[in-house]
Design a protein around this motif. Structure first.
Motif, short mmCIF file in Angstrom:
data_model
loop_
_atom_site.label_atom_id
_atom_site.label_comp_id
_atom_site.label_asym_id
_atom_site.label_seq_id
_atom_site.Cartn_x
_atom_site.Cartn_y
_atom_site.Cartn_z
N VAL A 132 1.00 -1.21 -0.04
CA VAL A 132 0.11 -0.10 -0.09
C VAL A 132 0.98 1.30 0.04
O VAL A 132 1.71 1.61 0.80
CB VAL A 132 -1.07 0.03 1.03
N ALA A 133 0.75 2.25 -0.93
CA ALA A 133 1.67 3.04 -1.28
C ALA A 133 0.85 4.57 -0.91
O ALA A 133 -0.09 4.63 -1.46
CB ALA A 133 2.42 2.75 -2.56
N SER A 134 1.77 5.46 -0.60
CA SER A 134 1.49 6.91 -0.86
C SER A 134 2.47 7.93 -0.84
O SER A 134 3.51 7.51 -0.29
CB SER A 134 0.57 7.38 0.46
N HIS A 135 2.54 8.84 -1.73
CA HIS A 135 3.74 9.69 -1.70
C HIS A 135 3.54 10.75 -0.60
O HIS A 135 2.44 10.94 0.10
CB HIS A 135 3.90 10.37 -3.12
N TYR A 136 4.65 11.36 -0.30
CA TYR A 136 4.29 12.36 1.02
C TYR A 136 5.09 13.62 0.55
O TYR A 136 4.88 14.58 1.49
CB TYR A 136 5.07 11.87 2.45
N ASP A 137 5.89 13.88 -0.53
CA ASP A 137 6.44 15.14 -0.87
C ASP A 137 5.30 16.06 -1.29
O ASP A 137 4.37 15.58 -1.84
CB ASP A 137 7.54 14.98 -1.96
N LEU A 225 -2.52 1.91 -4.36
CA LEU A 225 -2.07 3.24 -4.10
C LEU A 225 -3.03 3.92 -3.48
O LEU A 225 -4.20 4.04 -4.15
CB LEU A 225 -1.40 3.71 -5.50
N ALA A 226 -3.04 5.02 -2.67
CA ALA A 226 -3.88 6.06 -2.47
C ALA A 226 -3.29 7.39 -2.48
O ALA A 226 -2.13 7.36 -2.50
CB ALA A 226 -4.36 6.06 -0.74
N ASP A 227 -4.05 8.34 -3.18
CA ASP A 227 -3.56 9.78 -3.60
C ASP A 227 -4.71 10.37 -3.45
O ASP A 227 -5.76 10.48 -4.29
CB ASP A 227 -2.85 9.68 -4.91
N MET A 228 -4.81 11.57 -2.86
CA MET A 228 -5.90 12.79 -2.89
C MET A 228 -7.25 11.82 -2.30
O MET A 228 -8.11 11.82 -3.16
CB MET A 228 -5.79 13.16 -4.33
N VAL A 229 -7.19 11.44 -1.25
CA VAL A 229 -8.28 10.60 -0.85
C VAL A 229 -9.15 11.30 0.26
O VAL A 229 -9.78 10.44 1.03
CB VAL A 229 -7.76 9.03 -0.48
#
Ligand SMILES: [Zn+2]
Length: 337
Positions: A132-137, A225-229
């Protein structure tokens, strides 16, 4: 093949319309979401286990507190002191967990920068890994603005911290779960100067290459992947760049929890952190709501702040990821990509 073609046609029209509406290429996504005309039934999930056991619980308020912790540091572009503070914050929340630090120097159009992927590993009883991934920058070209990416990078990173809290609380019966806070997802140059995919995803590309070389890649059963959730008006899109059967499992998980109305009302085709894994044959699904305010107006602006988010949205996405993992654990065998 009729239905997929129709979906593709809708996507193309959407891409053309978005080209008229805005001339910049998307970070995280290409084109604006389009209404779903038909559900994608081309790859129904196979071997779905029965819906059994209590539904997972995910603490949305605690996740919201984590978003607030993250944005308090201010903008966190690559190479900044704030970025380092967020790295340390994430690591402080993972004390006692098995953590891999994947660090390297990225050669970008804006110069050389240190990149730090953080991976927390929670072993399971089954052979195989769910990532399970997410960017943090946060976006580098916006580094001198008040842009803090509460939704873009903040919301999903906080959900992963919530997942870590759950995963360490009891041993897993099922696949191992690796949580990845990937770095340097955002572009270093404005999109008017360089295509997104030529100048982004530095961290996750590095990890995909590394895991291909050391054999880890073959063990990955699914890449979520989770992004803008975190948008209070949550509407996760079906992504044409994701694996259809895995998207269908997510929809099944959402339906079992009564959250299906937040999923797949619209179609999109998203270029995001899952692309390096898709290219390498891993089943992937991108959970993204790329309609953040009408016409995505808050995206990559200083208005991407916590007041646009809700604890309930974080709870929904966190719980759906947990339910998806639980379904995947019991699907035997998992479909090929
Ligand atoms: Zn972004």
């Amino acid at each position: 093949m009729t239905k997929p073609r129709l979906v593709v046609a809708v996507l193309l029209v959407g891409a053309m319309l978005s080209g008229l509406a805005c001339d910049h290429e998307k970070d995280s996504a290409q084109g604006q979401p389009t209404p779903a005309v038909v559900p994608d039934t081309s790859a129904p999930p196979r071997n779905l286990p029965p819906d059994s056991g209590p539904p997972p619980k995910f603490d949305g308020d605690r996740a919201m507190q984590c978003v607030q912790d993250i944005v308090k540091f201010g903008p966190r572009p690559l190479g900044s002191a704030n970025h380092k503070k967020v790295e340390n914050y994430l690591l402080s929340r993972l004390q006692g967990d098995e953590v891999e630090n994947d660090t390297f120097t990225a050669d970008t159009p804006a110069g050389k920068f240190p990149v730090h992927n953080i991976i927390a590993k929670f072993p399971g009883t089954k052979d195989g890994i769910i990532v399970v991934a997410s960017h943090y920058d946060t976006n580098y070209p916006l580094r001198d603005t008040a842009y803090v990416g509460a939704n873009d990078g903040g919301s999903s990173s906080a959900i992963l911290l919530g997942l870590a809290d759950q995963l360490r609380s009891k041993p897993r019966t099922g696949y191992s779960v690796w949580l990845v806070w990937d770095d340097a997802e955002e572009a270093m140059k404005p999109e008017t100067e360089m295509p997104f995919l030529d100048d982004s995803l530095y961290g996750i590309n590095h990890l995909a290459e590394k895991w291909q070389a050391d054999g880890t890649l073959k063990k990955i059963k699914a890449f979520l992947l989770a992004d803008m959730v975190g948008d209070a008006d949550l509407s996760i899109e079906r992504d044409a760049n994701s694996t259809p059967w895995l998207e269908n499992v997510i929809y099944e998980a959402a339906s079992r929890l009564g959250y299906q109305s937040h999923f797949f009302e619209r179609n999109n085709q998203v270029s995001d952190d899952h692309i390096p894994f898709m290219k390498r044959g891993v089943a992937c699904a991108d959970l993204i709501d790329f309609m953040y305010g009408y016409n995505n107006v808050f995206w990559h602006t200083p208005q991407d702040t916590v007041d646009k988010l809700s604890s309930k949205s974080l709870e929904i996405v966190g719980a759906v990821i947990l339910e998806t993992m639980s379904i995947l654990d019991k699907m035997e065998p998992l479909p090929p990509k």
